[in-house]
Design a protein around this motif. Structure first.
Motif, PDB file in Angstrom:
ATOM      1  N   GLU A  14      44.129 -38.212  32.222  1.00 38.23           N
ATOM      2  CA  GLU A  14      45.426 -37.599  32.764  1.00 38.23           C
ATOM      3  C   GLU A  14      45.447 -36.184  32.465  1.00 38.23           C
ATOM      4  O   GLU A  14      45.716 -35.151  33.315  1.00 38.23           O
ATOM      5  CB  GLU A  14      46.539 -38.247  32.017  1.00 38.23           C
ATOM      6  N   VAL A  15      45.178 -35.646  31.146  1.00 36.52           N
ATOM      7  CA  VAL A  15      45.151 -34.257  30.855  1.00 36.52           C
ATOM      8  C   VAL A  15      44.337 -33.566  31.948  1.00 36.52           C
ATOM      9  O   VAL A  15      44.424 -32.452  32.235  1.00 36.52           O
ATOM     10  CB  VAL A  15      44.655 -34.026  29.410  1.00 36.52           C
ATOM     11  N   ARG A  16      43.164 -33.927  32.052  1.00 35.33           N
ATOM     12  CA  ARG A  16      42.067 -33.192  33.076  1.00 35.33           C
ATOM     13  C   ARG A  16      42.695 -33.036  34.520  1.00 35.33           C
ATOM     14  O   ARG A  16      42.650 -31.919  35.196  1.00 35.33           O
ATOM     15  CB  ARG A  16      40.688 -34.207  33.222  1.00 35.33           C
ATOM     16  N   ASP A  17      43.400 -34.394  34.773  1.00 38.10           N
ATOM     17  CA  ASP A  17      44.138 -34.027  36.298  1.00 38.10           C
ATOM     18  C   ASP A  17      45.170 -33.281  36.337  1.00 38.10           C
ATOM     19  O   ASP A  17      45.524 -32.636  37.340  1.00 38.10           O
ATOM     20  CB  ASP A  17      44.376 -35.493  36.713  1.00 38.10           C
ATOM     21  N   THR A  18      45.835 -33.115  35.298  1.00 40.03           N
ATOM     22  CA  THR A  18      47.337 -32.162  35.276  1.00 40.03           C
ATOM     23  C   THR A  18      47.332 -31.067  34.558  1.00 40.03           C
ATOM     24  O   THR A  18      48.431 -30.245  34.865  1.00 40.03           O
ATOM     25  CB  THR A  18      48.293 -33.279  34.784  1.00 40.03           C
ATOM     26  N   GLN A  19      46.287 -30.840  33.882  1.00 42.64           N
ATOM     27  CA  GLN A  19      46.478 -29.371  32.968  1.00 42.64           C
ATOM     28  C   GLN A  19      45.199 -28.797  33.547  1.00 42.64           C
ATOM     29  O   GLN A  19      43.992 -28.872  32.719  1.00 42.64           O
ATOM     30  CB  GLN A  19      46.744 -29.775  31.520  1.00 42.64           C
ATOM     31  N   PRO A  20      45.089 -27.851  34.553  1.00 41.09           N
ATOM     32  CA  PRO A  20      43.965 -27.244  35.103  1.00 41.09           C
ATOM     33  C   PRO A  20      42.828 -26.473  34.030  1.00 41.09           C
ATOM     34  O   PRO A  20      41.644 -26.641  34.318  1.00 41.09           O
ATOM     35  CB  PRO A  20      44.353 -26.220  36.123  1.00 41.09           C
ATOM     36  N   PRO A  21      43.526 -25.771  32.928  1.00 36.91           N
ATOM     37  CA  PRO A  21      42.656 -25.106  32.007  1.00 36.91           C
ATOM     38  C   PRO A  21      41.593 -26.214  31.284  1.00 36.91           C
ATOM     39  O   PRO A  21      40.663 -25.835  30.619  1.00 36.91           O
ATOM     40  CB  PRO A  21      43.409 -24.439  31.106  1.00 36.91           C
ATOM     41  N   PHE A  22      42.300 -27.626  31.405  1.00 41.19           N
ATOM     42  CA  PHE A  22      41.261 -28.500  30.361  1.00 41.19           C
ATOM     43  C   PHE A  22      40.449 -29.446  31.428  1.00 41.19           C
ATOM     44  O   PHE A  22      40.217 -30.502  30.984  1.00 41.19           O
ATOM     45  CB  PHE A  22      42.377 -29.052  29.557  1.00 41.19           C
ATOM     46  N   LYS A  23      40.421 -29.087  32.630  1.00 40.29           N
ATOM     47  CA  LYS A  23      39.752 -29.888  33.494  1.00 40.29           C
ATOM     48  C   LYS A  23      38.437 -30.197  33.064  1.00 40.29           C
ATOM     49  O   LYS A  23      37.869 -31.311  33.599  1.00 40.29           O
ATOM     50  CB  LYS A  23      39.725 -29.500  35.033  1.00 40.29           C
ATOM     51  N   ASP A  24      37.391 -29.681  32.397  1.00 40.46           N
ATOM     52  CA  ASP A  24      36.465 -29.890  31.895  1.00 40.46           C
ATOM     53  C   ASP A  24      36.283 -30.341  30.442  1.00 40.46           C
ATOM     54  O   ASP A  24      35.332 -30.607  29.815  1.00 40.46           O
ATOM     55  CB  ASP A  24      35.422 -28.647  31.826  1.00 40.46           C
ATOM     56  N   MET A  25      37.642 -30.504  29.700  1.00 39.99           N
ATOM     57  CA  MET A  25      37.603 -31.033  28.468  1.00 39.99           C
ATOM     58  C   MET A  25      36.963 -32.195  28.033  1.00 39.99           C
ATOM     59  O   MET A  25      37.111 -33.389  29.020  1.00 39.99           O
ATOM     60  CB  MET A  25      39.078 -31.075  28.009  1.00 39.99           C
ATOM     61  N   GLU A  26      36.337 -32.338  27.118  1.00 41.60           N
ATOM     62  CA  GLU A  26      35.486 -33.712  26.580  1.00 41.60           C
ATOM     63  C   GLU A  26      36.331 -34.357  25.336  1.00 41.60           C
ATOM     64  O   GLU A  26      36.772 -33.539  24.424  1.00 41.60           O
ATOM     65  CB  GLU A  26      34.402 -33.654  26.443  1.00 41.60           C
ATOM     66  N   ALA A  27      36.340 -35.595  25.144  1.00 44.54           N
ATOM     67  CA  ALA A  27      36.666 -36.566  24.051  1.00 44.54           C
ATOM     68  C   ALA A  27      35.515 -37.596  23.868  1.00 44.54           C
ATOM     69  O   ALA A  27      35.764 -38.574  24.181  1.00 44.54           O
ATOM     70  CB  ALA A  27      37.696 -36.887  24.152  1.00 44.54           C
TER      71      ALA A  27
ATOM     72  N   VAL B 169      37.805 -23.596  20.844  1.00 44.38           N
ATOM     73  CA  VAL B 169      36.930 -22.975  20.007  1.00 44.38           C
ATOM     74  C   VAL B 169      35.616 -23.397  20.211  1.00 44.38           C
ATOM     75  O   VAL B 169      34.651 -23.030  19.502  1.00 44.38           O
ATOM     76  CB  VAL B 169      37.578 -23.397  18.628  1.00 44.38           C
ATOM     77  N   GLY B 170      35.262 -24.376  21.268  1.00 36.25           N
ATOM     78  CA  GLY B 170      34.119 -24.560  21.624  1.00 36.25           C
ATOM     79  C   GLY B 170      33.193 -25.470  20.641  1.00 36.25           C
ATOM     80  O   GLY B 170      32.015 -25.562  20.254  1.00 36.25           O
ATOM     81  N   ALA B 171      34.075 -26.209  19.918  1.00 30.33           N
ATOM     82  CA  ALA B 171      33.539 -27.193  18.796  1.00 30.33           C
ATOM     83  C   ALA B 171      32.709 -28.221  19.469  1.00 30.33           C
ATOM     84  O   ALA B 171      33.000 -28.863  20.514  1.00 30.33           O
ATOM     85  CB  ALA B 171      34.363 -27.959  18.026  1.00 30.33           C
ATOM     86  N   ASN B 172      31.375 -28.583  18.907  1.00 30.00           N
ATOM     87  CA  ASN B 172      30.437 -29.529  19.319  1.00 30.00           C
ATOM     88  C   ASN B 172      30.899 -30.881  18.412  1.00 30.00           C
ATOM     89  O   ASN B 172      30.377 -31.162  17.338  1.00 30.00           O
ATOM     90  CB  ASN B 172      29.065 -29.186  19.097  1.00 30.00           C
TER      91      ASN B 172
END
Lengths: 133, 243
Positions: B146-159, B194-197
């Motif tokens: 849902e976050v990826r779909d609705t919040q464009p700057p986080f479309k590539d965010m991973e969990a 912050v680019g944390a792995n």
């Protein structure tokens, strides 16, 4: 973290909090650092039937918070968050209880509308992300 | 001269007094408590049920085991350790509280703590709310989508879950995936920018450990071992526990 690592760890979090809310908006409670008092959420307290005692225990933390005059209290963990939030409700103290991640994301302008549950009305409309306007 | 060594009575039973003697610093004895009351004056539990840390220690040192057995105050102290911090002799009163908790028959300890510990023992997730590996994965993926779909700057965010060789394995309190999943998102966002792995672990992802509060030492150890093994198995550098 402070208890296992020492006060320096707490200082680093003070740096973060001040950077996020502005130095002028940060108020330390008294006493603080290693002399601070436990809020009474830990040790399993929240899972015991001793609610009256837990509230009595928490009065010390409640008064520390009220004496700062601050509208928001930042809680370091979930147990603290639940207890400090509950103290505000139970004693009708009126302050809000937030996780640090909420304020970091708010200050960065990336806190979405579904992520503002613990913010009070005065911060609900602050720093709304560009894509949600 | 006696032909045999004379044995005096039965083997001495371990008492509370012996237990706390071991808690005193540097092999000292009970006289090291100066009875100053610094512990009690800064303890939020002082006065609750007519008890305080100094009184508890004095009663134990006077051998009043019976009066202390099943005293509910041990559940009204949060074992925060401030009393150790202010004690001139660094006497470990919270450990005494823990030992007193552990003397309660397991089934008679507070139901909420007992239930949370037992629930955590049911799954390798260690979730006190009983969330399984599948439950957790479903919630994380659902919220992330849902976050990826609705919040464009986080479309590539991973969990990620069970990603190998990450820098950080992050634990998560069960309350978030189970009762307020949106509260997981701000932390994901911060880690993302912050680019944390980082990664979650499907086993041992739950941050809480009520077995410790229950004073069930074996179960406490088991929970910690499951979580630590998950971090090792994923070959991560750091274990982040937010509790």
């Amino acid at each position: 973290m402070r208890k296992s690592l020492g006060d320096w760890a707490a200082e680093e979090l003070r740096f973060v909090v001040k950077a996020v809310v502005g130095e002028e908006n940060f108020v330390d409670m008294t006493p603080n650092r290693s002399n601070n008092y436990c809020c009474g959420g830990g040790g399993g307290y929240l899972q015991t039937p001793y609610t009256e005692e837990r509230h009595k225990y928490g009065e010390m933390k409640l008064n520390q918070i009220l004496n700062t005059g601050a509208q928001y209290c930042i809680a370091p963990c979930h147990n603290c968050h639940s207890q400090i939030h509950d103290l505000s409700e139970h004693f009708e103290a009126g302050y809000h209880t937030v996780h640090l991640w909420t304020l970091i994301a708010l200050s960065l302008g990336i806190l979405g509308e579904n992520e503002r549950t613990y913010l009070g009305p005065e911060l609900q409309e602050v720093n709304i992300p560009e894509w949600e306007k | 001269m006696a032909e045999e060594v004379i044995k005096l009575g039965k083997k001495k039973q371990s008492t509370l007094k012996d237990e706390i003697a071991k808690l005193l610093p540097d092999g000292g004895n009970l006289d090291l408590c100066l009875t100053c009351g610094a512990c009690s004056s800064g303890c939020p539990a002082t006065g609750i049920r007519d008890m305080d840390p100094r009184k508890l220690l004095r009663m134990a040192s006077l051998g009043m085991d019976e009066e202390l057995e099943r005293n509910p105050w041990v559940w009204m102290c949060s074992m925060c350790q401030r009393c150790i911090y202010v004690c001139p002799m660094k006497i470990d009163i919270p450990q005494l509280v823990y030992n007193l908790r552990s003397r309660w028959p397991r089934e008679e300890r507070p139901k909420g703590i007992l239930g949370s510990c037992d629930m955590a023992l049911r799954h390798d997730t260690c979730s006190a709310m009983g969330a399984s590996e599948e439950d957790f994965q479903f919630v994380v993926e659902d919220v992330l989508a849902e976050v990826r779909d609705t919040q464009p700057p986080f479309k590539d965010m991973e969990a990620p879950i069970d990603k190998m060789d990450a820098d950080y394995v992050l634990n998560q309190n069960s309350r978030e995936p189970v009762t307020e999943p949106d509260e997981m998102v701000p932390l994901w966002k911060i880690l993302h920018i912050v680019g944390a792995n980082w990664t979650y672990a499907s086993k041992g992802w739950a941050a809480e450990n009520y077995c410790m509060f229950l004073a069930d030492t074996d179960a406490w150890k088991h929970i910690v071992e499951v979580k630590a093994k998950a971090v090792d198995d994923l070959n991560a550098k750091y274990w982040l526990n937010t509790e």
